[in-house]
Design a protein around this motif. Structure first.
Motif, PDB file in Angstrom:
ATOM      1  N   UNK A  64      -7.230   4.336   2.397  1.00 28.22           N
ATOM      2  CA  UNK A  64      -6.888   3.058   1.756  1.00 28.22           C
ATOM      3  C   UNK A  64      -6.270   3.242   0.370  1.00 28.22           C
ATOM      4  N   UNK A  65      -6.304   4.465  -0.144  1.00 27.60           N
ATOM      5  CA  UNK A  65      -5.843   4.666  -1.510  1.00 27.60           C
ATOM      6  C   UNK A  65      -4.326   4.724  -1.641  1.00 27.60           C
ATOM      7  N   UNK A  66      -3.753   5.727  -1.049  1.00 28.59           N
ATOM      8  CA  UNK A  66      -2.311   5.959  -1.189  1.00 28.59           C
ATOM      9  C   UNK A  66      -1.920   5.864  -2.669  1.00 28.59           C
ATOM     10  N   UNK A  67      -0.745   5.323  -2.937  1.00 31.50           N
ATOM     11  CA  UNK A  67      -0.339   5.255  -4.337  1.00 31.50           C
ATOM     12  C   UNK A  67      -0.655   3.873  -4.911  1.00 31.50           C
ATOM     13  N   UNK A  68      -1.431   3.853  -5.967  1.00 30.49           N
ATOM     14  CA  UNK A  68      -1.773   2.580  -6.603  1.00 30.49           C
ATOM     15  C   UNK A  68      -0.600   2.156  -7.495  1.00 30.49           C
ATOM     16  N   UNK A  69      -0.093   0.938  -7.298  1.00 28.00           N
ATOM     17  CA  UNK A  69       1.049   0.517  -8.115  1.00 28.00           C
ATOM     18  C   UNK A  69       0.616   0.095  -9.516  1.00 28.00           C
TER      19      UNK A  69
END
Ligand code: ADP
Length: 322
Positions: free
Chosen positions: A180-185
Motif C-alpha cells: 500500500x505504500x509505493x511512492x507517497x506524493x
C-alpha cells in the motif's frame, strides 16, 4: 529468523514519505520479532548536506524521531553509519568492481542531475555505499520506498558479481516494498522528498502542520460537486492514516457533501492525534539526550563486530588479506 536492514539519511526532518515508506514497516517488522538492523546513513547525507550546524541538528532530530516513533534498541540494532568504518571500506571494494554503466543507469542520480541539483562523485557512487551497508550484515530483506528499489537491486547484482568472481562471500538481499505504500506524493503531487521541498513533517508544529495540509494541491472542483475519492491526494492520506470514518467520507466525496477544504481539516485532526503519543515521548527523550548517545555507542560496537568479520572475509577473497 529474517534479518531486515534499512538506513535513513539525517538530511532533514522526517516526513510522511519516510514514515510510510520506511519507518512504519520497520516498526511493525520489529514488533513481529524479526531481527532488525537499522542505521542513520550520515555518510550518504554528506552527498548533499554541507552545513555542519545543520548536520548536527539533523542527526539529533533523527535519533529522537526514531526512538519516539517506536524503534526499540532492546529489540533492534541501531547505529550511526559513520561510527562503523567498515561501511566506507567495503564501499571502496565494491566501487572497484562496479561497471560505470551500472551506476549511470541509476534513476535517482539521473533524476537529481536532470533537476539541476548539485551532483558530485559521492552522489554518483552512492549505490555502492548503500550496497556495502546491506552486504556487510548479510541482510535478507531491505524495506525501502519504490524509489530505492533499484539501489537494492544493484546491491544484489554487485554481490552476485563478487560471489561469481571471488567465491561466496555475500548473502543476496531482497528489496521489500509494502504494497500500500509505493511512492507517497508531496504537497505538489510529485514524490514527497526533502530534495523537492514538498514535504509534510511528522513532528511539525500544530500551525505549520495545519498550513501544510491546507496547501496540498488538489483539482479545482467547485464546492458541492462530487469528487472522485480515488483521484484525491487528501483522501489517499485519510486512508494511509487509517481514518475510522473512511466509508462515510467516501460517500460524502461522491455525493458532493464535502469539499477539499473540509476534508483537509479532518485530515489535520486525524494526523495530529495519530502522532500524539510519539510527540510526548519525543519531548521526554529530548530532555535526556545523554542516554540517547549511550544507546548509539552500544549499537555501534555491536554493529562493528559483525561488519569487521565480513570485511575480513572480503579482503581474504581478493587476496589483500591472507
Ligand atoms: P528524501 O527523498 O526526502 O530525501 P530519503 O531519501 O532520505 O527521503 O528516504 C528515506 C526513506 O524513506 C527511504 O527508505 C525512502 O525510500 C523512503 N521514502 C522517502 N520518500 C518517500 C516517499 N515519498 N514515498 C515512499 N517512501 C519514501
Amino acid at each position: 529468523m529474517t534479518r531486515i536492514l534499512t538506513g535513513i539519511q539525517p538530511s532533514g526532518s522526517l516526513h510522511w514519505g519516510n514514515f510510510f515508506g520506511a519507518i512504519r514497516p520497520m516498526i511493525s517488522a520489529q514488533e513481529q520479532g524479526n531481527e532488525m538492523f537499522f542505521f542513520i546513513a550520515d555518510l550518504h547525507a554528506f552527498t548533499t548536506v554541507r552545513d555542519p550546524e545543520t548536520f548536527r541538528k539533523n542527526q539529533k532530530n533523527i535519533l529522537l524521531d526514531y526512538l519516539a516513533l517506536g524503534l526499540d534498541p532492546e529489540k533492534s540494532l541501531f547505529w550511526r553509519q559513520s561510527d562503523v568504518s567498515a561501511h566506507s571500506e567495503l564501499a571502496w571494494f565494491l566501487m572497484c568492481l562496479a561497471p560505470l554503466g551500472m551506476l549511470e543507469r541509476a534513476h535517482s542520480f539521473k533524476d537529481k542531475k536532470a533537476k539541476g541539483l548539485e551532483t558530485n562523485a559521492g552522489l554518483f557512487t552512492y549505490p555502492m555505499l548503500m550496497a556495502a551497508d546491506i552486504l556487510l550484515y548479510d541482510a535478507d530483506q531491505v524495506p525501502v520506498g519504490k524509489d530505492q528499489k533499484q539501489h537494492v537491486e544493484m546491491a544484489r547484482d554487485i554481490a552476485q558479481k563478487w560471489n561469481t568472481q571471488f567465491g561466496e562471500v555475500f548473502h543476496l538481499p531482497e528489496p521489500k516494498i509494502a504494497k500500500e505504500v509505493q511512492t507517497i506524493p508531496g504537497l505538489d503531487g510529485q514524490k514527497m522528498s526533502k530534495s523537492y521541498g514538498n514535504t509534510i513533517e511528522i513532528f511539525a508544529d500544530e500551525k505549520v502542520l495545519q498550513k501544510k495540509i491546507l496547501s496540498i494541491k488538489t483539482d479545482s472542483i467547485p464546492l458541492g460537486e462530487p469528487i472522485d475519492p480515488e483521484s484525491c491526494p487528501v483522501f489517499a492520506f485519510h486512508r494511509l492514516f487509517e481514518n475510522p470514518n473512511l466509508k462515510t467520507l467516501e460517500r460524502q466525496y461522491k455525493s458532493g457533501e464535502i469539499g477539499f477544504g473540509a476534508s483537509k481539516k479532518q485530515l489535520f485532526a486525524l494526523v495530529w492525534e495519530y502522532f500524539s503519543e510519539a510527540r510526548q515521548k519525543r519531548a521526554k527523550l529530548e530532555k535526556d539526550f545523554a542516554s540517547v548517545e549511550k544507546i548509539m555507542q552500544a549499537g555501534a560496537e555491536k554493529a562493528a563486530a559483525i561488519a569487521e568479520k565480513k570485511l575480513e572475509q572480503v579482503k581474504k577473497s581478493i587476496g589483500i588479506s591472507q
